[in-house]
Scaffold this active site. Sequence first.
Site, PDB file in Angstrom:
ATOM      1  N   ASN A   9       0.953  -1.198   0.011  1.00  0.00           N
ATOM      2  CA  ASN A   9      -0.008   0.087  -0.153  1.00  0.00           C
ATOM      3  C   ASN A   9       0.962   1.329   0.063  1.00  0.00           C
ATOM      4  OD1 ASN A   9      -1.815   1.915   0.472  1.00  0.00           O
ATOM      5  ND2 ASN A   9      -2.256   1.344   2.514  1.00  0.00           N
ATOM      6  N   LYS A  11      -0.219   4.407  -0.249  1.00  0.00           N
ATOM      7  CA  LYS A  11      -0.913   5.476   0.357  1.00  0.00           C
ATOM      8  C   LYS A  11      -0.407   6.544  -0.548  1.00  0.00           C
ATOM      9  CE  LYS A  11       0.165   3.270   4.616  1.00  0.00           C
ATOM     10  NZ  LYS A  11      -0.087   3.492   6.272  1.00  0.00           N
ATOM     11  N   HIS A 100      -9.705   0.794   4.816  1.00  0.00           N
ATOM     12  CA  HIS A 100      -8.402   1.109   5.714  1.00  0.00           C
ATOM     13  C   HIS A 100      -8.398   2.297   6.883  1.00  0.00           C
ATOM     14  CE1 HIS A 100      -4.311   2.251   6.431  1.00  0.00           C
ATOM     15  NE2 HIS A 100      -3.862   1.120   5.892  1.00  0.00           N
ATOM     16  N   GLU A 102      -7.054   4.523   7.725  1.00  0.00           N
ATOM     17  CA  GLU A 102      -6.755   5.974   7.241  1.00  0.00           C
ATOM     18  C   GLU A 102      -7.727   6.692   6.752  1.00  0.00           C
ATOM     19  OE1 GLU A 102      -2.948   5.383   5.619  1.00  0.00           O
ATOM     20  OE2 GLU A 102      -2.022   4.937   7.378  1.00  0.00           O
ATOM     21  N   GLU A 149      -5.492  -5.475  10.564  1.00  0.00           N
ATOM     22  CA  GLU A 149      -4.595  -4.214  10.714  1.00  0.00           C
ATOM     23  C   GLU A 149      -4.836  -3.471  12.266  1.00  0.00           C
ATOM     24  OE1 GLU A 149      -2.690  -3.163   7.077  1.00  0.00           O
ATOM     25  OE2 GLU A 149      -4.470  -1.703   7.116  1.00  0.00           O
ATOM     26  N   GLY A 155       2.128   1.782  10.897  1.00  0.00           N
ATOM     27  CA  GLY A 155       3.527   2.760  10.575  1.00  0.00           C
ATOM     28  C   GLY A 155       4.216   3.092  11.857  1.00  0.00           C
ATOM     29  N   SER A 186       3.312  -2.745  10.418  1.00  0.00           N
ATOM     30  CA  SER A 186       4.734  -2.678  10.254  1.00  0.00           C
ATOM     31  C   SER A 186       5.394  -3.960   9.904  1.00  0.00           C
ATOM     32  CB  SER A 186       5.114  -2.425  11.646  1.00  0.00           C
ATOM     33  OG  SER A 186       4.566  -0.794  11.990  1.00  0.00           O
TER      34      SER A 186
HETATM   35  C1  PEP Z   1      -0.710  -0.126   5.860  1.00  0.00           C
HETATM   36  O1  PEP Z   1      -0.425   0.726   4.974  1.00  0.00           O
HETATM   37  O2  PEP Z   1      -1.906  -0.493   5.974  1.00  0.00           O
HETATM   38  C2  PEP Z   1       0.189  -0.370   7.000  1.00  0.00           C
HETATM   39  C3  PEP Z   1       0.091  -1.599   7.755  1.00  0.00           C
HETATM   40  O3  PEP Z   1       1.547   0.314   6.878  1.00  0.00           O
HETATM   41  P1  PEP Z   1       2.759  -0.097   7.646  1.00  0.00           P
HETATM   42  O4  PEP Z   1       3.243  -1.427   6.876  1.00  0.00           O
HETATM   43  O5  PEP Z   1       3.642   1.268   7.353  1.00  0.00           O
HETATM   44  O6  PEP Z   1       2.618  -0.186   9.098  1.00  0.00           O
END
Ligand code: PEP
Length: 228
Positions: A9, A11, A100, A102, A149, A155, A186
């Site tokens: 992803n 973003k 997601h 975000e 998640e 992140g 992560s």
């Molecule tokens: C994500 O973009 O959903 C995500 C889990 O990001 P990261 O791997 O940077 O934690």
Amino acid sequence: MKDITIAGNWKSNKTVGEAKTWFGDFSRMYEEKKLDLRGSTILIFVPYTHLYPLREQIESLHIPISLGAQSVSPYPDGAYTGQISARMIKEMADWVIIGHSERRKYFHETDEDLKRSVEKAKEEGLSVIYCVSDAHMPVPHTVDVVAYEPLWAIGTGKTDTPENADSVIAKIMQVSGIGKAIYGGSVTDANVASFVAQPSIDGVLPGGASLDASTFFSLIFNSITSSV
Ligand code: PEP
């Protein structure tokens, strides 16, 4: 060995030029290492503006990566200024991420909005990865993949334990009836193996670790060589 889904992803990162450099670099590593990606699904979720130019590049490079969008309008085509409909995405990509954290946090997308986005995506034949942060959140039964998640792991450099992620994912699959589930939060090339080695985890959704082509390549390599 199970089929692994690895969904990067991006973003809101990278210009089209930077994205093309990423695919050029990835393609060179893929040719050099002769990575066998049969039985794996490798996806990159990019900004809408990148779908068309990257699709052309991927076709010309013959790399087995599919593109997806990071969100989709809950409305059809029409008077919805600024929205990108499922029909528009389907012209250029086969996948979309819906729900997601975000999108929920910064754009206030509710479970009801997300349900409608899933309906629109499925009407157009898009495959959907649907994100939840725990086993109690509703999951529309038509989605293709659920991504677990945990909010505190996105992140932050902190991951859930592979064992706990596996047990939450098993619960999500049982309650939702969805047959494929992945972990995000992560994930890196160094820790991916411990997640895909779990019985219920069918892949990963890396954000930060998908931004660098060589890190993402190692992440794929390590997950394929360690999945059970
Ligand atoms: C994500 O973009 O959903 C995500 C889990 O990001 P990261 O791997 O940077 O934690």
